[in-house]
Write an enzyme that holds these catalytic residues in place. Structure first.
Site, mmCIF file in Angstrom:
data_model
loop_
_atom_site.group_PDB
_atom_site.id
_atom_site.type_symbol
_atom_site.label_atom_id
_atom_site.label_comp_id
_atom_site.label_asym_id
_atom_site.label_seq_id
_atom_site.Cartn_x
_atom_site.Cartn_y
_atom_site.Cartn_z
ATOM 1 N N ASP A 35 0.822 -1.127 -0.134
ATOM 2 C CA ASP A 35 -0.015 0.205 0.094
ATOM 3 C C ASP A 35 0.833 1.213 -0.207
ATOM 4 O O ASP A 35 2.052 1.158 0.289
ATOM 5 C CB ASP A 35 -0.941 0.008 1.144
ATOM 6 C CG ASP A 35 -0.242 -0.374 2.505
ATOM 7 O OD1 ASP A 35 1.015 -0.353 2.586
ATOM 8 O OD2 ASP A 35 -1.269 -0.571 3.311
ATOM 9 N N ASN A 90 -8.212 -2.500 13.847
ATOM 10 C CA ASN A 90 -9.543 -2.822 13.272
ATOM 11 C C ASN A 90 -9.736 -4.128 12.624
ATOM 12 O O ASN A 90 -10.445 -4.357 12.168
ATOM 13 C CB ASN A 90 -10.161 -1.666 12.886
ATOM 14 C CG ASN A 90 -9.371 -1.327 11.739
ATOM 15 O OD1 ASN A 90 -8.464 -1.861 11.225
ATOM 16 N ND2 ASN A 90 -9.999 -0.050 11.000
ATOM 17 N N GLU A 148 -9.644 -1.925 4.869
ATOM 18 C CA GLU A 148 -10.340 -1.580 6.083
ATOM 19 C C GLU A 148 -11.794 -2.384 6.304
ATOM 20 O O GLU A 148 -12.051 -3.008 5.189
ATOM 21 C CB GLU A 148 -10.817 -0.161 6.021
ATOM 22 C CG GLU A 148 -9.625 1.104 6.151
ATOM 23 C CD GLU A 148 -9.030 1.106 7.337
ATOM 24 O OE1 GLU A 148 -9.117 0.279 8.327
ATOM 25 O OE2 GLU A 148 -8.510 2.342 7.594
ATOM 26 N N HIS A 168 -7.565 -4.530 9.918
ATOM 27 C CA HIS A 168 -7.134 -4.126 8.563
ATOM 28 C C HIS A 168 -5.931 -5.003 8.096
ATOM 29 O O HIS A 168 -5.016 -4.974 9.054
ATOM 30 C CB HIS A 168 -7.130 -2.735 8.231
ATOM 31 C CG HIS A 168 -5.918 -2.055 8.652
ATOM 32 N ND1 HIS A 168 -6.204 -0.804 9.592
ATOM 33 C CD2 HIS A 168 -4.874 -1.868 8.469
ATOM 34 C CE1 HIS A 168 -5.193 -0.333 9.833
ATOM 35 N NE2 HIS A 168 -4.139 -0.913 9.070
HETATM 36 C C1 GLP Z 1 -0.659 0.488 8.649
HETATM 37 C C2 GLP Z 1 -0.230 -0.304 7.287
HETATM 38 C C3 GLP Z 1 -0.536 -1.891 7.500
HETATM 39 C C4 GLP Z 1 0.019 -2.222 8.988
HETATM 40 C C5 GLP Z 1 -0.731 -1.557 9.820
HETATM 41 C C6 GLP Z 1 -0.243 -2.002 11.661
HETATM 42 O O1 GLP Z 1 -2.107 0.918 8.563
HETATM 43 N N1 GLP Z 1 -0.827 0.102 6.138
HETATM 44 O O2 GLP Z 1 0.129 -2.586 6.503
HETATM 45 O O3 GLP Z 1 -0.142 -3.590 9.065
HETATM 46 O O4 GLP Z 1 -0.666 -0.138 9.948
HETATM 47 O O5 GLP Z 1 0.853 -1.315 11.782
HETATM 48 P P1 GLP Z 1 1.618 -1.681 12.971
HETATM 49 O O6 GLP Z 1 2.482 -2.742 12.636
HETATM 50 O O7 GLP Z 1 2.482 -0.176 13.126
HETATM 51 O O8 GLP Z 1 0.955 -1.760 14.127
#
Ligand code: GLP
Length: 246
Positions: free
Chosen positions: A66, A135, A142, A137
């Site tokens: 992404d 949440n 989402e 995702h």
């Molecule tokens: C972002 C990214 C995801 C990631 C998520 C969790 O939203 N787009 O790919 O898995 O955050 O992030 P973290 O690993 O910092 O908790």
């Protein structure tokens, strides 16, 4: 599900990096689906160490999950910048082989179609790395009323904006839209590896892997993936009965 527990974040990162290194040693031109966020930082550090110890990335190809819409690759909070800073600039990967959605392309249809085409041309993803949002995702897919298919542009939810605000000066600086690979691409990856650490991930992990498979918890679809591995630390696994999932 293949569950690999770890005592802490460092051990989880080490095990995940080893998992990826085994993939690269087995197939030198592997297509790796890569993730950003805080969770994979330790994995990338270990992969840089593995490169210094001889792991060859010269044939490896990558597609990132992404990118924020509106951020150019030289913006410090863009995922392109993150990937170069944490991994690409430290290993012998060819920059022709790394792919990240172009956040500056405002032509949504064109950007999504070209990313889908690219994944097809690469022959699909051999190993997709994932984190998980609070949440549920994955990538930026989402919670929704249906599972997404190909690359698309999403409106980020308020909880995701708040969670990612820690990387920006002000919450209002967080982009409100992002390009993300769809759930279908993730499910079509030959292997999927998720890393989740810390007690703040415990509830969503339990919901995703013990609860119903529903687009309201996008990660729950991974219950159906035939080659899914979860590497998580004890804090994230606190609601798991580890004997029931292997
Ligand atoms: C972002 C990214 C995801 C990631 C998520 C969790 O939203 N787009 O790919 O898995 O955050 O992030 P973290 O690993 O910092 O908790």
């Amino acid at each position: 599900m293949n569950l690999i527990p770890a005592t802490n974040y460092d051990e989880a990162s080490k095990k995940a990096a080893e998992f990826i290194a085994v993939q690269i040693k087995g197939k030198s031109d592997s297509v790796l689906g890569l993730a950003t966020g805080g969770s994979p930082v330790g994995i990338y550090e270990r992969l840089v160490d593995a490169y210094r110890a001889g792991l060859d990335f010269s044939q490896v190809r990558t597609v990132n999950l992404d990118e924020y819409v509106g951020l150019a690759s030289d913006h410090p909070q863009s995922y392109a910048y993150y990937m170069h800073t944490n991994l690409f600039r430290h290993i012998n990967i060819s920059l022709d082989n790394v792919h990240i959605p172009d956040g500056t392309d405002r032509n949504i249809q064109q950007q999504c179609a070209s990313y889908d085409r690219l994944i097809g041309e690469l022959g699909g993803i051999d190993l997709q790395l994932l984190g998980i949002g609070h949440n549920g995702h994955i990538g930026f897919n989402e919670p929704s009323t249906e599972f997404t298919k190909g690359t698309h542009c999403v409106d980020l939810t308020q909880t995701t904006i708040e969670a990612n605000a820690r990387y920006f000066e002000r919450e209002t600086d967080v982009p409100v839209k992002a390009y993300t690979m769809g759930i279908l691409h993730i499910m079509q990856a030959k292997k999927v590896l998720m890393i989740a650490c810390g007690s703040d991930k415990a509830r969503i992990l339990h919901r995703a892997f013990y609860g119903p498979v529903t687009p309201e918890v996008p990660a729950s679809i991974l219950q159906f993936h035939p080659n899914f591995t979860l590497i998580a630390d004890n804090q994230a696994l606190q609601y798991f009965n580890k004997n029931t999932l292997n």
